[in-house]
Design a protein around this motif. Structure first.
Motif, mmCIF file in Angstrom:
data_model
loop_
_atom_site.group_PDB
_atom_site.id
_atom_site.type_symbol
_atom_site.label_atom_id
_atom_site.label_comp_id
_atom_site.label_asym_id
_atom_site.label_seq_id
_atom_site.Cartn_x
_atom_site.Cartn_y
_atom_site.Cartn_z
ATOM 1 N N ILE A 66 0.830 -1.203 0.000
ATOM 2 C CA ILE A 66 0.000 0.000 0.000
ATOM 3 C C ILE A 66 0.864 1.252 0.000
ATOM 4 O O ILE A 66 0.583 2.216 -0.729
ATOM 5 C CB ILE A 66 -0.961 -0.014 1.206
ATOM 6 N N SER A 67 1.925 1.257 0.773
ATOM 7 C CA SER A 67 2.785 2.445 0.814
ATOM 8 C C SER A 67 3.481 2.666 -0.525
ATOM 9 O O SER A 67 3.600 3.803 -0.985
ATOM 10 C CB SER A 67 3.799 2.332 1.940
ATOM 11 N N SER A 70 0.924 3.990 -3.041
ATOM 12 C CA SER A 70 0.560 5.383 -2.777
ATOM 13 C C SER A 70 1.660 6.354 -3.177
ATOM 14 O O SER A 70 1.409 7.542 -3.355
ATOM 15 C CB SER A 70 0.200 5.572 -1.308
ATOM 16 N N ALA A 73 1.701 5.657 -7.659
ATOM 17 C CA ALA A 73 0.490 6.043 -8.407
ATOM 18 C C ALA A 73 0.456 7.535 -8.762
ATOM 19 O O ALA A 73 0.161 7.891 -9.913
ATOM 20 C CB ALA A 73 -0.752 5.621 -7.654
#
Length: 80
Positions: A66-67, A70, A73
């Motif tokens: 997820i990091s 983020s 993206a």
């Protein structure tokens, strides 16, 4: 946060630009921007204080993915 977005230039400045400039003169925008940045720093600091490292350890791989997403993206979507 929603009230800040509604009062900021994104919505309030679009719906009522004359009122926006009357309430937030151009001279004060620099100071309000600095104050908002300090507020974001405090907000992120408080979020960090409430972070439980044990939860992160149990879900380390998901947190890592997820990091990275983020971070990557916005770089990929920015030029588009």
């Amino acid at each position: 946060m929603i009230a800040g977005i509604m009062l900021g230039p994104s919505l309030f400045g679009w719906l009522a630009p004359t009122w926006h400039h009357a309430i937030f003169p151009v001279e004060s925008v620099v100071y309000l921007n600095a104050l908002s940045q300090i507020g974001v720093i405090f907000f992120l600091f408080l979020i960090g204080l409430e972070l439980d490292p044990k939860l992160l350890k149990n879900r380390g791989q998901a947190a890592l993915i997820i990091s990275h997403v983020s971070i990557v993206a916005p770089f990929l979507l920015g030029p588009a």
